[in-house]
Design an enzyme around this catalytic site. Structure first.
Site, PDB file in Angstrom:
ATOM      1  N   PRO A  40       1.683   5.340  -0.616  1.00 27.70           N
ATOM      2  CA  PRO A  40       1.074   6.664  -0.637  1.00 27.70           C
ATOM      3  C   PRO A  40       1.306   7.351  -1.978  1.00 27.70           C
ATOM      4  O   PRO A  40       2.289   7.077  -2.654  1.00 27.70           O
ATOM      5  CB  PRO A  40       1.786   7.402   0.481  1.00 27.70           C
ATOM      6  CG  PRO A  40       3.073   6.685   0.664  1.00 27.70           C
ATOM      7  CD  PRO A  40       2.846   5.267   0.265  1.00 27.70           C
ATOM      8  N   SER A  59      52.101  14.331  -7.943  1.00 22.11           N
ATOM      9  CA  SER A  59      51.821  14.453  -9.378  1.00 22.11           C
ATOM     10  C   SER A  59      50.656  15.396  -9.668  1.00 22.11           C
ATOM     11  O   SER A  59      49.577  14.965 -10.023  1.00 22.11           O
ATOM     12  CB  SER A  59      51.564  13.066 -10.008  1.00 22.11           C
ATOM     13  OG  SER A  59      50.687  12.287  -9.237  1.00 22.11           O
ATOM     14  N   ASP A  67       0.862  -1.173   0.000  1.00 21.81           N
ATOM     15  CA  ASP A  67       0.000   0.000   0.000  1.00 21.81           C
ATOM     16  C   ASP A  67       0.901   1.226   0.000  1.00 21.81           C
ATOM     17  O   ASP A  67       1.592   1.492   0.977  1.00 21.81           O
ATOM     18  CB  ASP A  67      -0.851  -0.081   1.274  1.00 21.81           C
ATOM     19  CG  ASP A  67      -1.729   1.135   1.452  1.00 21.81           C
ATOM     20  OD1 ASP A  67      -1.858   1.928   0.497  1.00 21.81           O
ATOM     21  OD2 ASP A  67      -2.302   1.286   2.546  1.00 21.81           O
ATOM     22  N   SER A 115      50.925   7.734   0.997  1.00 17.22           N
ATOM     23  CA  SER A 115      51.909   6.724   1.377  1.00 17.22           C
ATOM     24  C   SER A 115      51.332   5.734   2.380  1.00 17.22           C
ATOM     25  O   SER A 115      51.570   4.539   2.288  1.00 17.22           O
ATOM     26  CB  SER A 115      53.144   7.392   1.991  1.00 17.22           C
ATOM     27  OG  SER A 115      53.808   8.111   0.993  1.00 17.22           O
ATOM     28  N   LYS A 174     -15.277   6.022  -7.027  1.00 14.48           N
ATOM     29  CA  LYS A 174     -16.293   7.028  -6.665  1.00 14.48           C
ATOM     30  C   LYS A 174     -17.372   7.125  -7.729  1.00 14.48           C
ATOM     31  O   LYS A 174     -17.910   8.211  -7.996  1.00 14.48           O
ATOM     32  CB  LYS A 174     -15.638   8.405  -6.417  1.00 14.48           C
ATOM     33  CG  LYS A 174     -14.512   8.313  -5.380  1.00 14.48           C
ATOM     34  CD  LYS A 174     -14.181   9.634  -4.742  1.00 14.48           C
ATOM     35  CE  LYS A 174     -13.036   9.447  -3.741  1.00 14.48           C
ATOM     36  NZ  LYS A 174     -12.619  10.681  -3.088  1.00 14.48           N
TER      37      LYS A 174
END
Lengths: 631, 297
Positions: free
Chosen positions: A98, A542, A96, A475, A152
């Site tokens: 929402p 680097s 169910d 390192s 409805k």
């Protein structure tokens, strides 16, 4: 009517219901539970008393389903809730979900396991954007059956005309969807019309009631029955005599004697037997939780996938997918997330956002961010290859979730479309190494090819290039990784800036030009060790992207791993083991990355935030990323 | 198509195997009731032919039915599993909690502290429980893998989304998970499974005669742990229990069902939920939600 079988065992249908705040979804579920006598007297009494307290005149069946206190108070549903009911024909699990705008997340969750979706439409209001959204999500999540319930009907005088209009509106929209089976129903959840039994109030409607449809729709439509995929969950070794691979059949079938391939190793063997807790099985089908044994003893572990010899899924670490974002915090491009696919955890980065889908209009729109409840199409790179099928073909091997590495919360649901199809996907192969070479020398290839050396040593050669600002932890991590590799019998060499500057590059300073030359020499040295079969770990600030890319170009693409080690500047300053930041602050030294530029890698294979993970965790992550080369 | 019991069994086995693979120190919360008996049964099947690598943990309120304790010990021994017992009495003796007083006194709520202490003591990272989503409205929103913060608490608004059959067991230190392999089972499913697999259960589930006290419409067993209130009297009735918990708050129902078959018929015809008989759930409408937030089972 089909009576329940004598042992009480019957089919199980998982379905999801989606509707807006006032579409009457909770009422419909309450009605289904009530009319199938799945509501108990005490629950009903509780709902009656709650209805009175909330000042409602009639018993509100919707309250049967609103579980958390905040939901009852605000009269909304904030989370997916699961409901159970049974008829004489079938058991049902309702997810169910929402329907508010902000809860796409929940709809996707509920839809992920459903075989059928009921989309509710208020007859008075017709097809709204939210109805479309629900149907789109059902379609995206691959739900095979859709029921559109026009609710409805009591409020529109049970009008056939109204129903027909809603129906044709929806049908027009549904042409854009991939759901093939759509059924329409006129109902009144409030009065129970066409919910459990056919209603006399709509004689013009000749189809069955909703429940009848739920009881008779065919089961198992979500599962791919063809392509055998078996993600290994666990390896059982109760004693020396037995070695079995536990898992659930994701799709397809397998029987003893079938030729199988194990991914990623590619080793082949045959299935010896299929063990189940209820005895041996002649064939395993999708969903079966079984233990497989094989003819040959081969090395298989959790996260591997067993497939059939002539039916192999896509194996790649770069793919396109739809993401439904579920995290409160928006998606961070370039950030590493944990990715769970079948039983396989890897790390992954969202490389690119192609577009976002506006779930209301289904239009694609360009975007730079993907936020909570957004659905977007993206390109993902994982640290290790996944073995997948496209979600449309196989939801069990095409689905994944992303997990935030810090909070551990599940932040996205993913549905794989397929491998990345853009041709370019250019990992910038630096300007094809303009390598300086001395005059009158010819490269003849090494006497003993690297492949032969690798064969002898038992692992692949590769280069881990740790780049990052001073004090970032390069390192520390590299030493930890080297130690761990060494312990596993891997031949290693660590090249460290400070060491090399004591000899090979001792003639160089710290000007930009000298830094470039320094990295060039290091790259060449790394290459020699690489060709000799070693795992080479290089830790150098680097700072320049071009320098790093030139080194990258010396190695095969799948053997070079740029690891960007970083931490926020204030953390670096606080660490400062060599006192360099202090010198810089006093103007005595210029550090790359703080004042002069450190160029952050664009697409490193791995990123490590050492302010967020422990050195041990960082080491694990690196090992994770290169694991496939040393096993 | 496969019957629903095999579908549910497969799902539970998958969850068990995920727990075995994703966690280091799981325990199986064992109350001696039918759900936890089915849970142990499934654990054995999930890991067969390997042994179940995690122990059973029983939080003993000290107010148990003797039949439960006897069953607990025998069942654990028959299944070849280690049984760890931690008792609420110890928690009280150490002053960690104070016992309720009065006729309605129950140790049910105190269990939470004992449980969380045990989880910490044993460094448990996953506690498997037999809770089902159909039992109660708050539980309808539970996940299979339910995350608990470092205080053992459940935050219903921050539950992790759970999709497909992908279970995310990642957590930070000192947090843990509650895992519920029977999430999708109903009371009827459990009984049908007990029948199908002939899972042994304590005799309390079957109709028998015993001395009881009726209180607020709940029939309680007459035990040394409850005090008689005004106007209450002890009667002898033929009853059985639908759930088995702390003897002070577990209600019985009048029944003549002496077999699993008869119980299934009774459950299908039941007009009240099984937790109706639990006095502890009736304290307020949101009683279960509050207890769950606090770290309850």
């Amino acid at each position: 009517m089909v009576a329940a079988r004598s042992d009480g065992d019957m089919g199980l249908l998982r379905f999801t219901t989606a509707g807006g705040v006032d579409d009457g979804k909770s009422t419909l579920i309450g009605r289904l539970l009530y009319d199938t006598k799945s509501v108990f007297a005490d629950q009903l009494e509780e709902v009656r008393s709650a209805s009175r307290r909330l000042g409602e005149t009639a018993t509100n069946l919707a309250l049967l389903t609103d579980g958390l206190r905040a939901e009852r108070e605000q009269k909304i549903t904030i989370d997916v809730a699961y409901r159970y009911f049974a008829t004489r024909r079938r058991k049902f699990i309702i997810a169910d979900t929402p329907g508010h705008v902000q809860y796409t997340r929940n709809m996707v969750t509920g839809a992920s396991t459903a075989e059928l979706a009921v989309v509710l439409i208020d007859a008075r209001r017709g097809v709204l954007t939210q109805s479309k959204r629900h149907a789109f999500i059902a379609s995206l999540l691959g739900i095979p059956h859709l029921i559109v319930a026009v609710n409805k009907m009591d409020l529109v005088d049970y009008s056939e005309e109204v129903y027909d209009r809603v129906r044709s509106d929806f049908a027009r929209f549904a042409r854009k969807l991939t759901v093939k089976d759509i059924t329409y129903l006129p109902i009144s959840a409030l009065h129970g019309d066409n919910v459990v039994a056919w209603s006399r109030r709509m004689p013009w409607y000749r189809g069955g009631a909703l429940l009848h449809r739920l009881e008779t729709v065919s089961l198992g439509g979500r599962r791919n029955q063809i392509d055998f995929r078996f993600p290994v969950q666990h390896v059982f070794r109760p004693d020396e005599g037995f070695r079995g691979y536990a898992g659930s059949v994701a799709s397809g079938r397998v029987a003893p004697g079938d030729e199988i391939v194990v991914l990623p190793s590619g080793q082949t063997t045959r299935v010896r037997a299929i063990h189940t807790p209820n005895g041996r099985m002649a064939a395993a089908r999708p969903g079966d939780a079984v233990v497989l044994t094989t003819d040959d003893e081969i090395d298989i572990s959790r996260g591997d996938m067993i497939v059939r010899r002539r039916n192999i899924p896509v194996v790649t670490n770069r793919f396109e997918a739809y993401l439904c974002w579920m995290g409160e915090e928006a998606m961070q491009p370039r950030r590493q997330y944990h990715l769970l696919h079948t039983t396989h955890w890897v790390r992954a980065v969202v490389e690119r956002i192609e577009y976002r889908v506006d779930v209301n209009t289904l239009r694609r729109e360009p975007t730079a961010v993907i936020e909570l409840n957004d659905i977007g199409r993206v390109e993902i790179t994982a640290t290790r290859p996944l073995f997948f099928d496209s979600y449309r073909v196989n939801s069990a091997t095409g689905s994944f979730v992303l997990v935030d590495p810090h909070t551990n919360v599940t932040v996205a649901a993913g549905m794989i479309r397929g491998r990345v199809r853009r041709l370019s996907a250019p990992r910038r192969r630096a300007r094809p190494a303009v390598r300086r070479k001395s005059e009158r020398v010819v490269w003849e290839g090494t006497n003993i090819p690297r492949e032969e050396r690798e064969e002898r040593i038992g692992h692949k050669a590769f280069v881990l290039w740790f780049t990052g600002m001073s004090a970032a932890g390069k390192s520390t991590v590299a030493r930890g990784v080297e130690r761990a590799l060494f312990e596993r019998g891997v031949r290693t060499m660590l090249l460290d800036g400070d060491h090399l500057r004591h000899g090979l590059t001792g003639d160089l300073g710290f000007s930009d030009r000298d830094r470039t030359e320094n990295i060039r020499r290091v790259g060449e040295v790394a290459r020699l060790f690489f060709e000799q079969g070693s795992a080479v770990l290089c830790t150098f600030v680097s700072p320049f992207r071009d320098d790093r890319d030139r080194v990258r170009a010396l190695f095969p693409a799948d053997r070079f791993f740029e690891v960007h080690v970083y931490a926020p500047l204030d953390v670096l300053r606080a660490r400062d083991p060599k006192g360099l930041y202090r010198l810089e602050a006093s103007g005595e030294l210029e550090l790359p990355g703080s004042r002069s530029a450190y160029e952050v890698p664009e697409r490193p294979e791995l990123e490590l935030d050492t302010s967020a993970v422990s050195p041990g965790e960082a080491v694990e992550e690196v090992l994770d990323a290169i694991g496939f080369l040393i096993t | 198509m496969r019957g629903h019991l095999r579908v549910l069994e497969n799902e539970a086995i998958h969850v068990f195997r995920e727990v075995a693979a994703q966690f280091e120190r799981p325990v199986l919360l064992f109350s001696g009731g039918k759900d936890s008996a089915v849970l142990v049964w499934l654990a054995r099947k999930a890991l067969h032919p390997a042994p179940v690598p995690f122990p059973l943990l029983h939080i003993d309120t000290g107010h148990n039915f003797p039949e439960t304790i006897e069953f607990r010990d025998r069942f654990a021994a028959d299944m070849g599993l280690e049984l760890i017992v931690r008792s609420v009495q110890d928690t009280i003796d150490r002053g960690r909690v104070r016992e309720e007083a009065g006729p309605e006194a129950s140790r049910n709520a105190l269990q939470t502290v004992t449980l969380l202490d045990a989880i910490r003591e044993l460094s448990v990272d996953a506690a498997l429980g037999g809770a089902r989503r159909d039992e109660e409205k708050t539980r309808a929103k539970e996940r299979f893998f339910s995350h608990r913060d470092r205080f053992g608490q459940w935050d219903p608004r921050k539950q992790r989304p759970e999709l497909w059959n992908l279970y995310n067991g990642r957590m930070n230190r000192r947090e843990h998970f509650r895992v519920f392999p029977l999430s999708n089972w109903t009371e009827t499913d459990v009984w049908e499974y007990v029948r199908l697999e002939q899972v042994p259960l304590p005799p309390l589930y079957f109709a028998h005669e015993r001395e009881v006290v009726e209180r607020d419409g709940v029939i309680l067993a007459w035990t040394p742990f409850i005090e008689l209130g005004e106007g209450e009297e002890v009667r002898r009735e033929r009853v059985r229990f639908r759930t088995i918990g702390d003897a002070t708050c577990t209600g019985a129902l009048r029944s003549v069902a002496t077999s699993v078959e008869a119980i299934i018929a009774e459950v299908e015809g039941a007009r009240v939920t099984e937790r109706r008989g639990r006095a502890d759930d009736r304290r307020s409408e949101a009683a279960m939600e509050d207890r769950k937030r606090g770290g309850y089972f």
